[in-house]
Design a protein around this motif. Structure first.
Motif, PDB file in Angstrom:
ATOM      1  N   ILE A  74       0.834  -1.204   0.000  1.00 27.23           N
ATOM      2  CA  ILE A  74       0.000   0.000   0.000  1.00 27.23           C
ATOM      3  C   ILE A  74       0.870   1.254   0.000  1.00 27.23           C
ATOM      4  O   ILE A  74       0.640   2.186  -0.773  1.00 27.23           O
ATOM      5  CB  ILE A  74      -0.960  -0.023   1.201  1.00 27.23           C
ATOM      6  CG1 ILE A  74      -1.989  -1.133   1.020  1.00 27.23           C
ATOM      7  CG2 ILE A  74      -1.640   1.332   1.384  1.00 27.23           C
ATOM      8  CD1 ILE A  74      -2.841  -1.404   2.246  1.00 27.23           C
ATOM      9  N   LEU A  75       1.867   1.279   0.878  1.00 24.30           N
ATOM     10  CA  LEU A  75       2.762   2.439   0.939  1.00 24.30           C
ATOM     11  C   LEU A  75       3.539   2.602  -0.368  1.00 24.30           C
ATOM     12  O   LEU A  75       3.757   3.733  -0.837  1.00 24.30           O
ATOM     13  CB  LEU A  75       3.718   2.308   2.118  1.00 24.30           C
ATOM     14  CG  LEU A  75       4.617   3.508   2.405  1.00 24.30           C
ATOM     15  CD1 LEU A  75       3.792   4.754   2.666  1.00 24.30           C
ATOM     16  CD2 LEU A  75       5.518   3.207   3.582  1.00 24.30           C
ATOM     17  N   ALA A  76       3.922   1.495  -0.980  1.00 30.14           N
ATOM     18  CA  ALA A  76       4.635   1.552  -2.261  1.00 30.14           C
ATOM     19  C   ALA A  76       3.758   2.181  -3.333  1.00 30.14           C
ATOM     20  O   ALA A  76       4.220   3.039  -4.095  1.00 30.14           O
ATOM     21  CB  ALA A  76       5.076   0.157  -2.688  1.00 30.14           C
ATOM     22  N   ALA A  77       2.488   1.783  -3.392  1.00 28.09           N
ATOM     23  CA  ALA A  77       1.582   2.343  -4.394  1.00 28.09           C
ATOM     24  C   ALA A  77       1.420   3.846  -4.198  1.00 28.09           C
ATOM     25  O   ALA A  77       1.451   4.618  -5.163  1.00 28.09           O
ATOM     26  CB  ALA A  77       0.222   1.644  -4.312  1.00 28.09           C
ATOM     27  N   ILE A  78       1.279   4.274  -2.947  1.00 28.82           N
ATOM     28  CA  ILE A  78       1.138   5.704  -2.657  1.00 28.82           C
ATOM     29  C   ILE A  78       2.392   6.465  -3.080  1.00 28.82           C
ATOM     30  O   ILE A  78       2.316   7.504  -3.741  1.00 28.82           O
ATOM     31  CB  ILE A  78       0.833   5.917  -1.165  1.00 28.82           C
ATOM     32  CG1 ILE A  78      -0.554   5.368  -0.832  1.00 28.82           C
ATOM     33  CG2 ILE A  78       0.941   7.389  -0.786  1.00 28.82           C
ATOM     34  CD1 ILE A  78      -0.843   5.278   0.652  1.00 28.82           C
ATOM     35  N   LEU A  79       3.562   5.959  -2.690  1.00 33.92           N
ATOM     36  CA  LEU A  79       4.809   6.635  -3.037  1.00 33.92           C
ATOM     37  C   LEU A  79       5.061   6.655  -4.545  1.00 33.92           C
ATOM     38  O   LEU A  79       5.591   7.636  -5.072  1.00 33.92           O
ATOM     39  CB  LEU A  79       5.990   5.984  -2.318  1.00 33.92           C
ATOM     40  CG  LEU A  79       6.101   6.265  -0.829  1.00 33.92           C
ATOM     41  CD1 LEU A  79       7.200   5.417  -0.208  1.00 33.92           C
ATOM     42  CD2 LEU A  79       6.360   7.731  -0.584  1.00 33.92           C
ATOM     43  N   LEU A  80       4.688   5.588  -5.236  1.00 36.07           N
ATOM     44  CA  LEU A  80       4.868   5.564  -6.687  1.00 36.07           C
ATOM     45  C   LEU A  80       3.996   6.610  -7.375  1.00 36.07           C
ATOM     46  O   LEU A  80       4.436   7.296  -8.300  1.00 36.07           O
ATOM     47  CB  LEU A  80       4.574   4.170  -7.237  1.00 36.07           C
ATOM     48  CG  LEU A  80       5.633   3.118  -6.952  1.00 36.07           C
ATOM     49  CD1 LEU A  80       5.126   1.735  -7.316  1.00 36.07           C
ATOM     50  CD2 LEU A  80       6.911   3.430  -7.693  1.00 36.07           C
ATOM     51  N   VAL A  81       2.762   6.751  -6.914  1.00 31.33           N
ATOM     52  CA  VAL A  81       1.867   7.749  -7.508  1.00 31.33           C
ATOM     53  C   VAL A  81       2.375   9.161  -7.212  1.00 31.33           C
ATOM     54  O   VAL A  81       2.450  10.011  -8.104  1.00 31.33           O
ATOM     55  CB  VAL A  81       0.421   7.569  -6.996  1.00 31.33           C
ATOM     56  CG1 VAL A  81      -0.456   8.745  -7.373  1.00 31.33           C
ATOM     57  CG2 VAL A  81      -0.167   6.280  -7.533  1.00 31.33           C
ATOM     58  N   VAL A  82       2.741   9.417  -5.953  1.00 23.54           N
ATOM     59  CA  VAL A  82       3.262  10.738  -5.580  1.00 23.54           C
ATOM     60  C   VAL A  82       4.551  11.030  -6.347  1.00 23.54           C
ATOM     61  O   VAL A  82       4.735  12.142  -6.858  1.00 23.54           O
ATOM     62  CB  VAL A  82       3.501  10.817  -4.051  1.00 23.54           C
ATOM     63  CG1 VAL A  82       4.298  12.058  -3.686  1.00 23.54           C
ATOM     64  CG2 VAL A  82       2.183  10.791  -3.309  1.00 23.54           C
ATOM     65  N   GLY A  83       5.413  10.053  -6.442  1.00 19.94           N
ATOM     66  CA  GLY A  83       6.664  10.244  -7.166  1.00 19.94           C
ATOM     67  C   GLY A  83       6.454  10.497  -8.638  1.00 19.94           C
ATOM     68  O   GLY A  83       7.125  11.340  -9.236  1.00 19.94           O
ATOM     69  N   TYR A  84       5.508   9.785  -9.235  1.00 27.67           N
ATOM     70  CA  TYR A  84       5.244   9.976 -10.664  1.00 27.67           C
ATOM     71  C   TYR A  84       4.641  11.350 -10.935  1.00 27.67           C
ATOM     72  O   TYR A  84       4.997  12.015 -11.906  1.00 27.67           O
ATOM     73  CB  TYR A  84       4.318   8.885 -11.191  1.00 27.67           C
ATOM     74  CG  TYR A  84       4.057   9.006 -12.661  1.00 27.67           C
ATOM     75  CD1 TYR A  84       5.031   8.641 -13.577  1.00 27.67           C
ATOM     76  CD2 TYR A  84       2.861   9.521 -13.146  1.00 27.67           C
ATOM     77  CE1 TYR A  84       4.815   8.776 -14.942  1.00 27.67           C
ATOM     78  CE2 TYR A  84       2.630   9.661 -14.490  1.00 27.67           C
ATOM     79  CZ  TYR A  84       3.607   9.283 -15.390  1.00 27.67           C
ATOM     80  OH  TYR A  84       3.397   9.427 -16.727  1.00 27.67           O
TER      81      TYR A  84
END
Length: 66
Positions: free
Chosen positions: A15-25
């Motif tokens: 879940i945290l990975a998905a959030i960070l990937l979206v924010v990073g993108y």
């Protein structure tokens, strides 16, 4: 390789990975966006392969008995 990531730890990492990937993108032109994307990629990889070098170094095993 011995697995050491499982259960809620694995779910939380995903879940945290998905959030960070979206924010990073979405902020990829900024330094913090790039760092968020890299951190999200690392968390996603550890969730998928169920092995975390930091957990191994610290002796943490969240897999339990399978």
């Amino acid at each position: 390789m011995e697995r050491n990531v499982g259960g809620f730890d694995r779910l939380g990492r995903g879940i945290l990975a998905a959030i960070l990937l979206v924010v990073g993108y979405r902020n990829r032109t900024r330094t913090l966006g790039a760092l968020a994307f890299i951190a999200g990629s690392d968390l996603l990889a550890t969730a998928v392969i169920r092995r975390c070098p930091v957990n191994a170094l610290l002796g943490i095993d969240t897999c339990g008995t399978e």
